[in-house]
Write a protein that holds these residues in place. Structure first.
Motif, PDB file in Angstrom:
ATOM      1  N   ILE A  30     -22.762 -54.290  12.914  1.00  6.18           N
ATOM      2  CA  ILE A  30     -23.723 -53.813  11.927  1.00  6.18           C
ATOM      3  C   ILE A  30     -24.787 -52.971  12.626  1.00  6.18           C
ATOM      4  N   GLU A  31     -24.960 -51.756  12.134  1.00  3.20           N
ATOM      5  CA  GLU A  31     -26.030 -50.891  12.638  1.00  3.20           C
ATOM      6  C   GLU A  31     -27.206 -50.989  11.674  1.00  3.20           C
ATOM      7  N   PHE A  32     -28.233 -51.698  12.098  1.00  7.42           N
ATOM      8  CA  PHE A  32     -29.413 -51.882  11.265  1.00  7.42           C
ATOM      9  C   PHE A  32     -30.327 -50.669  11.425  1.00  7.42           C
ATOM     10  N   ILE A  33     -30.685 -50.055  10.304  1.00 10.81           N
ATOM     11  CA  ILE A  33     -31.591 -48.912  10.330  1.00 10.81           C
ATOM     12  C   ILE A  33     -32.758 -49.196   9.377  1.00 10.81           C
ATOM     13  N   SER A  34     -33.791 -48.409   9.437  1.00 15.63           N
ATOM     14  CA  SER A  34     -34.958 -48.607   8.579  1.00 15.63           C
ATOM     15  C   SER A  34     -34.620 -48.223   7.140  1.00 15.63           C
ATOM     16  N   PRO A  35     -35.408 -48.674   6.162  1.00 14.06           N
ATOM     17  CA  PRO A  35     -35.188 -48.249   4.771  1.00 14.06           C
ATOM     18  C   PRO A  35     -35.169 -46.732   4.681  1.00 14.06           C
ATOM     19  N   GLN A  36     -34.299 -46.220   3.824  1.00 12.89           N
ATOM     20  CA  GLN A  36     -34.077 -44.785   3.757  1.00 12.89           C
ATOM     21  C   GLN A  36     -34.736 -44.148   2.537  1.00 12.89           C
ATOM     22  N   SER A  37     -35.119 -42.902   2.696  1.00 14.45           N
ATOM     23  CA  SER A  37     -35.608 -42.124   1.570  1.00 14.45           C
ATOM     24  C   SER A  37     -34.473 -41.918   0.571  1.00 14.45           C
ATOM     25  N   TYR A  80     -18.872 -48.413   6.409  1.00 17.71           N
ATOM     26  CA  TYR A  80     -19.301 -48.874   5.095  1.00 17.71           C
ATOM     27  C   TYR A  80     -20.828 -48.859   5.069  1.00 17.71           C
ATOM     28  N   TYR A  81     -21.365 -48.711   3.877  1.00 19.84           N
ATOM     29  CA  TYR A  81     -22.820 -48.704   3.703  1.00 19.84           C
ATOM     30  C   TYR A  81     -23.203 -49.974   2.964  1.00 19.84           C
ATOM     31  N   ALA A  82     -24.287 -50.626   3.389  1.00 21.03           N
ATOM     32  CA  ALA A  82     -24.669 -51.911   2.784  1.00 21.03           C
ATOM     33  C   ALA A  82     -26.161 -51.966   2.540  1.00 21.03           C
ATOM     34  N   THR A  83     -26.553 -52.503   1.379  1.00 22.95           N
ATOM     35  CA  THR A  83     -27.968 -52.756   1.088  1.00 22.95           C
ATOM     36  C   THR A  83     -28.094 -54.130   0.435  1.00 22.95           C
ATOM     37  N   LEU A  84     -29.048 -54.918   0.890  1.00 21.58           N
ATOM     38  CA  LEU A  84     -29.267 -56.260   0.348  1.00 21.58           C
ATOM     39  C   LEU A  84     -30.758 -56.535   0.271  1.00 21.58           C
ATOM     40  N   HIS A  85     -31.213 -57.098  -0.858  1.00 22.99           N
ATOM     41  CA  HIS A  85     -32.626 -57.467  -0.942  1.00 22.99           C
ATOM     42  C   HIS A  85     -32.904 -58.605  -1.917  1.00 22.99           C
ATOM     43  N   ARG A  86     -31.927 -58.981  -2.739  1.00 25.54           N
ATOM     44  CA  ARG A  86     -32.211 -59.972  -3.781  1.00 25.54           C
ATOM     45  C   ARG A  86     -32.350 -61.375  -3.183  1.00 25.54           C
ATOM     46  N   PRO A  87     -33.230 -62.188  -3.763  1.00 28.33           N
ATOM     47  CA  PRO A  87     -33.519 -63.507  -3.195  1.00 28.33           C
ATOM     48  C   PRO A  87     -32.292 -64.379  -2.981  1.00 28.33           C
ATOM     49  N   TYR A  88     -31.329 -64.343  -3.922  1.00 27.97           N
ATOM     50  CA  TYR A  88     -30.181 -65.238  -3.778  1.00 27.97           C
ATOM     51  C   TYR A  88     -29.257 -64.840  -2.632  1.00 27.97           C
ATOM     52  N   ILE A 134     -23.280 -49.691   8.211  1.00 27.44           N
ATOM     53  CA  ILE A 134     -24.635 -49.168   8.357  1.00 27.44           C
ATOM     54  C   ILE A 134     -25.502 -49.838   7.298  1.00 27.44           C
ATOM     55  N   PHE A 135     -26.574 -50.457   7.743  1.00 26.95           N
ATOM     56  CA  PHE A 135     -27.352 -51.355   6.893  1.00 26.95           C
ATOM     57  C   PHE A 135     -28.840 -50.997   6.984  1.00 26.95           C
ATOM     58  N   PRO A 136     -29.372 -50.226   6.009  1.00 27.20           N
ATOM     59  CA  PRO A 136     -30.820 -50.007   5.968  1.00 27.20           C
ATOM     60  C   PRO A 136     -31.494 -51.301   5.522  1.00 27.20           C
ATOM     61  N   ILE A 137     -32.258 -51.898   6.405  1.00 28.30           N
ATOM     62  CA  ILE A 137     -32.726 -53.258   6.170  1.00 28.30           C
ATOM     63  C   ILE A 137     -34.051 -53.262   5.401  1.00 28.30           C
ATOM     64  N   HIS A 138     -34.008 -53.892   4.252  1.00 27.23           N
ATOM     65  CA  HIS A 138     -35.172 -54.049   3.380  1.00 27.23           C
ATOM     66  C   HIS A 138     -36.202 -54.933   4.091  1.00 27.23           C
ATOM     67  N   PRO A 139     -37.506 -54.655   3.939  1.00 25.71           N
ATOM     68  CA  PRO A 139     -38.523 -55.495   4.604  1.00 25.71           C
ATOM     69  C   PRO A 139     -38.347 -56.978   4.332  1.00 25.71           C
ATOM     70  N   ARG A 140     -37.970 -57.328   3.096  1.00 29.02           N
ATOM     71  CA  ARG A 140     -37.765 -58.738   2.752  1.00 29.02           C
ATOM     72  C   ARG A 140     -36.647 -59.345   3.596  1.00 29.02           C
ATOM     73  N   THR A 141     -35.540 -58.614   3.714  1.00 34.85           N
ATOM     74  CA  THR A 141     -34.393 -59.105   4.480  1.00 34.85           C
ATOM     75  C   THR A 141     -34.740 -59.225   5.961  1.00 34.85           C
ATOM     76  N   LYS A 142     -35.445 -58.247   6.472  1.00 40.20           N
ATOM     77  CA  LYS A 142     -35.838 -58.272   7.889  1.00 40.20           C
ATOM     78  C   LYS A 142     -36.744 -59.460   8.181  1.00 40.20           C
TER      79      LYS A 142
END
Length: 345
Positions: A246-253, A191-199, A222-230
């Protein structure tokens, strides 16, 4: 005809590319990059990968509280607009860059063209909701992605200068597919996951609950981790090593992000744009929010809202026999429709 477009955050780079291409040999387009997103993987990589023109103005505003950040943008944008004297200013979506550009242009009596107008989550706690409502009400032309968005504007008394053109992000998804730019990955189930919202990220117990829920899924995430989340994970002492699934990877293009999505078995996100991208790529989406401005994606269960209780996350991801509307949010020609309308003046 001189048009200045204001960009500053990842979603706006995505929306700007089709507009920039549609303007070629038709409009004198100049671009202001506010620097709201400045991380290499959140900004510069989009220009390199898509071959976008270097912005004419780079403000380097960076991170700050909403008021300070927006004010810094407004001061510098005003100086540029007074010098350039454009025939119109294009703003995209709902970021602080959007609002700063719209306010300054409207006070200088320069027409504001809002691309992605009329969206409403009806959650005023979201800064994006405040930005989009205020921007709509000072705009001269409002380019909406759907009938629902146009109806939202009508309910607020905005009926003049409203044009339903479809979603400009769909233009780019089609462009990437037609030009075979998506990358191939080795076959694996994830599964692919992205999270960044404050709540979802600013409260330690909430962030831990979300990560524990992802970690408990039967397939790898697979989780490209947003700077805020990190940053918040570090602050809350949430060790990445503890989440073995969870495989944490850098933000993606942009292209890499779409490539991960299209090869996945489903998306978990709190993003607005990725809900649409998942739909267009026929991927089941679970949105970790209580509401969405992209309400059309919920029809038929292709996208589902979950927030308080994530125990049924896997069950929702595994649902099949979904049907997809290939015409959702237009025909992929929004950018040309927008340029045609601007040129009518």
């Amino acid at each position: 005809m001189k048009i200045i477009a204001i960009i500053g955050a990842r979603p706006q780079f995505i929306k700007h590319f089709p507009f920039e291409k549609a303007c070629e040999d038709r409009l004198n387009l100049k671009t202001i990059h506010t620097g709201q997103h400045y991380d290499e993987n959140m900004s510069a990589v989009f220009f390199k990968q898509l071959g976008m023109r270097k912005p004419d103005y780079m403000l380097n505003v960076g991170s700050d509280n909403h008021g300070v950040q927006t004010a810094k943008m407004m001061v510098q944008i005003e100086e540029i607009l007074l010098e350039e004297k454009p025939n119109g200013v294009v703003v995209y979506g709902d970021t602080n860059s959007t609002l700063a550009g719209a306010i300054v242009a409207s006070k200088l009596h320069i027409p504001v063209f809002h691309i992605e107008a009329g969206l409403r989550s009806f959650n005023k706690k979201m800064p994006e909701e405040v930005n989009r409502v205020l921007t709509d009400h000072v705009s001269s032309r409002l380019f909406t992605p759907s009938k629902i968005a146009s109806a939202n504007l009508e309910k607020e008394g905005l009926v003049e200068g409203v044009y339903e053109v479809g979603d400009i992000m769909k233009d780019l998804v089609i462009y990437v597919e037609e030009n075979k730019l998506l990358k191939s990955f080795k076959a694996e189930n994830y599964y692919y996951a992205t999270l960044h919202r404050p709540y979802n990220t600013d409260d330690s117990s909430r962030l831990r609950y979300v990560l524990d829920s992802l970690n408990g899924l039967s397939k790898k995430v697979i989780f490209p981790i947003h700077p805020r989340t990190k940053n918040n994970m570090n602050a809350f002492d949430l060790n990445i090593e503890k989440f073995k699934n969870i495989e944490f990877i850098s933000p993606q293009s942009y292209i890499d992000n779409l490539s991960y999505l299209i090869h996945s078995d489903g998306l978990i996100t709190d993003s607005g744009g990725m809900q649409k991208e998942a739909y267009w790529l026929n991927k089941k989406c679970v949105t970790l929010r209580t509401e969405t401005e992209w309400v059309e994606t919920l029809i038929g269960g292709n996208n589902i809202l979950l927030f308080e209780d994530l125990s049924c996350l896997e069950k929702e991801l595994l649902k099949v026999n979904l049907s997809w509307d290939n015409n959702l949010y237009g025909d992929g020609n929004a950018s040309n429709k927008i340029v045609n309308e601007i040129l009518r003046d």
